[in-house]
Scaffold this active site. Structure first.
Site, mmCIF file in Angstrom:
data_model
loop_
_atom_site.group_PDB
_atom_site.id
_atom_site.type_symbol
_atom_site.label_atom_id
_atom_site.label_comp_id
_atom_site.label_asym_id
_atom_site.label_seq_id
_atom_site.Cartn_x
_atom_site.Cartn_y
_atom_site.Cartn_z
ATOM 1 N N ARG A 206 0.806 -1.226 0.000
ATOM 2 C CA ARG A 206 0.000 0.000 0.000
ATOM 3 C C ARG A 206 0.839 1.277 0.000
ATOM 4 O O ARG A 206 0.495 2.249 -0.665
ATOM 5 C CB ARG A 206 -0.956 0.006 1.199
ATOM 6 C CG ARG A 206 -2.119 -0.957 1.048
ATOM 7 C CD ARG A 206 -2.950 -1.011 2.312
ATOM 8 N NE ARG A 206 -4.024 -2.001 2.185
ATOM 9 C CZ ARG A 206 -4.626 -2.573 3.220
ATOM 10 N NH1 ARG A 206 -4.270 -2.242 4.461
ATOM 11 N NH2 ARG A 206 -5.588 -3.451 3.033
ATOM 12 N N CYS B 160 -9.813 -1.164 4.798
ATOM 13 C CA CYS B 160 -11.271 -1.036 4.777
ATOM 14 C C CYS B 160 -11.762 0.263 5.425
ATOM 15 O O CYS B 160 -12.648 0.944 4.893
ATOM 16 C CB CYS B 160 -11.920 -2.242 5.454
ATOM 17 S SG CYS B 160 -11.166 -2.687 7.031
ATOM 18 N N GLN C 203 -15.123 -0.946 14.481
ATOM 19 C CA GLN C 203 -14.883 -1.925 13.430
ATOM 20 C C GLN C 203 -15.343 -3.331 13.803
ATOM 21 O O GLN C 203 -15.096 -3.827 14.901
ATOM 22 C CB GLN C 203 -13.395 -1.922 13.056
ATOM 23 C CG GLN C 203 -12.974 -0.595 12.436
ATOM 24 C CD GLN C 203 -11.513 -0.520 12.059
ATOM 25 O OE1 GLN C 203 -10.863 0.490 12.287
ATOM 26 N NE2 GLN C 203 -10.982 -1.570 11.442
ATOM 27 N N SER D 132 -15.336 -9.171 11.650
ATOM 28 C CA SER D 132 -14.997 -9.792 10.369
ATOM 29 C C SER D 132 -13.767 -9.146 9.750
ATOM 30 O O SER D 132 -13.167 -9.706 8.834
ATOM 31 C CB SER D 132 -16.176 -9.721 9.395
ATOM 32 O OG SER D 132 -16.657 -8.393 9.273
ATOM 33 N N LYS E 61 -2.453 3.574 9.245
ATOM 34 C CA LYS E 61 -2.859 3.271 7.865
ATOM 35 C C LYS E 61 -3.814 4.343 7.357
ATOM 36 O O LYS E 61 -3.711 4.790 6.203
ATOM 37 C CB LYS E 61 -3.555 1.904 7.793
ATOM 38 C CG LYS E 61 -2.641 0.703 7.907
ATOM 39 C CD LYS E 61 -3.480 -0.569 7.941
ATOM 40 C CE LYS E 61 -2.658 -1.794 8.308
ATOM 41 N NZ LYS E 61 -3.502 -2.998 8.437
ATOM 42 N N ARG F 109 -12.306 -1.892 18.023
ATOM 43 C CA ARG F 109 -12.992 -3.127 17.622
ATOM 44 C C ARG F 109 -14.234 -3.288 18.482
ATOM 45 O O ARG F 109 -14.163 -3.164 19.702
ATOM 46 C CB ARG F 109 -12.065 -4.338 17.809
ATOM 47 C CG ARG F 109 -12.651 -5.642 17.286
ATOM 48 C CD ARG F 109 -12.608 -5.727 15.769
ATOM 49 N NE ARG F 109 -11.243 -5.826 15.266
ATOM 50 C CZ ARG F 109 -10.924 -5.656 13.989
ATOM 51 N NH1 ARG F 109 -11.854 -5.366 13.086
ATOM 52 N NH2 ARG F 109 -9.666 -5.779 13.592
ATOM 53 N N HIS G 39 -18.268 -1.752 9.267
ATOM 54 C CA HIS G 39 -17.554 -0.799 10.109
ATOM 55 C C HIS G 39 -18.359 0.498 10.165
ATOM 56 O O HIS G 39 -18.952 0.925 9.168
ATOM 57 C CB HIS G 39 -16.180 -0.470 9.525
ATOM 58 C CG HIS G 39 -15.200 -1.603 9.542
ATOM 59 N ND1 HIS G 39 -15.403 -2.762 10.269
ATOM 60 C CD2 HIS G 39 -13.987 -1.734 8.930
ATOM 61 C CE1 HIS G 39 -14.363 -3.567 10.098
ATOM 62 N NE2 HIS G 39 -13.497 -2.969 9.294
ATOM 63 N N ASN H 202 -17.539 -3.856 5.532
ATOM 64 C CA ASN H 202 -16.086 -3.958 5.393
ATOM 65 C C ASN H 202 -15.639 -5.104 4.491
ATOM 66 O O ASN H 202 -14.537 -5.081 3.944
ATOM 67 C CB ASN H 202 -15.433 -4.124 6.762
ATOM 68 C CG ASN H 202 -15.992 -5.300 7.540
ATOM 69 O OD1 ASN H 202 -17.193 -5.330 7.857
ATOM 70 N ND2 ASN H 202 -15.170 -6.260 7.869
#
Length: 337
Positions: A100, A129, A156, A159, A213, A235, A242, A315
């Site tokens: 990325r 995501c 988030q 999954s 990120k 989370r 999300h 997501n």
């Protein structure tokens, strides 16, 4: 229309399964579909357009008959196999973090920076995501008002950790209801009936990799390193979708009603925003959908030019599989393949 041979690496995983489903649902022009996975899944079968297709092993030689390979098998597999696939004549669209931030690899959201696919050298990276859904919602705002600061808190779904995360939540809920001991394995603490402000590893700056990120990927895709970004990634015990609370501060005067109208016409966005009827995006209602949903659009009165909003997306779909397939569609649109 020309048809293509497409491979899905990690075909048996949560995102790989969604990639196959998305290719089928969008009727991507496929001549041949090739599900690829680890050795222990060799010979297992997936269904594509009503036909069973055997899973083959993702290894050297497996990409020679492919035009495109969608990778979702983790960073290590991508680092090892993506260059192999490229050397065998295949364009790789990679869903991991492996490439990325590589300056030679485009990082692409088709609603945000589709033109970046034109300078690929065999690999195109699919963003994180949480970054994807944020930028799909913010790109029209940035284009009109010029964003100078973003404060984002994510909520988030499990999954995001793949099938192990889903299983951990289900097992812990069952144990909780049966008054049994809860033993975390995937996460450092109990996830059932809890919220963990900790996704991925902590860095020297006290932010997590997941949070950074969002900072680095936004700068790369907006082609602007001056935007100030403060993220907190959490989370939560949700299976899919999300959610994000986003606050933006802009250089130009901004109005909530104007933003609502702007997003009503933005590609890939749906506005669900009517507080008189308690209408706003909800993770529990949006699993399996493709759009980025925006609600609770309101003025931030604490700064001169500020807006708050609530953003929800699946997501596994837009945050992963759908965006990868849309990148492949963009390659066709730009006549690159």
């Amino acid at each position: 229309m020309k048809k293509y041979s497409v491979g899905v690496v990690g075909a048996m995983g949560a995102v790989g399964t969604e990639m196959l489903k998305t290719l089928e649902q969008r009727d991507f022009p496929i001549e041949k579909i090739k599900p690829l996975d680890i050795e222990e899944n060799r010979g297992k079968k997936v269904t594509y357009k009503g036909e069973e297709v055997e899973v083959e092993v993702a290894e050297k030689g497996a990409f020679k008959d492919l035009d495109i390979a969608l990778f979702s098998a983790g960073e290590g597999a991508s680092q090892n196999l993506a260059p192999v696939a490229v050397s065998e004549g295949c364009i790789v669209i990679d869903n991991s973090n492996a490439f990325r931030m590589d300056p030679k690899v485009p990082l692409v959201i088709p609603e945000v920076n589709p033109e970046d696919v034109t300078w690929h050298n065999g690999i195109i990276a699919n963003p994180n995501c949480s970054t994807i859904q944020m930028l799909v919602a913010l790109k029209p705002i940035h284009d009109k008002y010029t964003i100078k600061r973003i404060v984002v808190s994510t909520y988030q779904a499990v999954s995001g950790s793949g099938l192990p995360g889903i299983m951990e939540l289900e097992e812990q809920v069952k144990a909780y209801l049966e008054h049994k001991e809860i033993k975390p394995k995937v996460y450092p603490h109990q996830i059932a009936f809890n919220a963990l402000p900790h996704i991925d590893t902590f860095l020297d700056n006290a932010y997590t990799k997941e949070e950074m990120k969002m900072v680095n990927e936004t700068h790369k895709m907006f082609h602007n390193n001056d935007i100030k970004i403060s993220p907190t990634a959490v989370r939560v015990p949700v299976i899919r979708c999300h959610s994000e609370s986003i606050n933006v501060e802009t250089e130009k005067p901004i109005d909530a009603e104007d933003v609502r109208e702007l997003l009503n016409h933005a590609p890939g966005v749906k506005v669900l925003d009517d507080i008189s009827s308690n209408t706003y995006p909800l993770a529990a209602e949006l699993a399996g959908t493709d759009e980025v949903y925006v609600g609770r659009i309101r003025q931030d009165f604490s700064v001169e030019n500020g807006i708050n909003m609530w953003v929800v997306a699946d997501n596994l779909r837009k945050g992963a599989a759908l965006n990868a397939v849309q990148i492949a569609e963009t390659l066709i649109k730009y006549s690159i393949i």
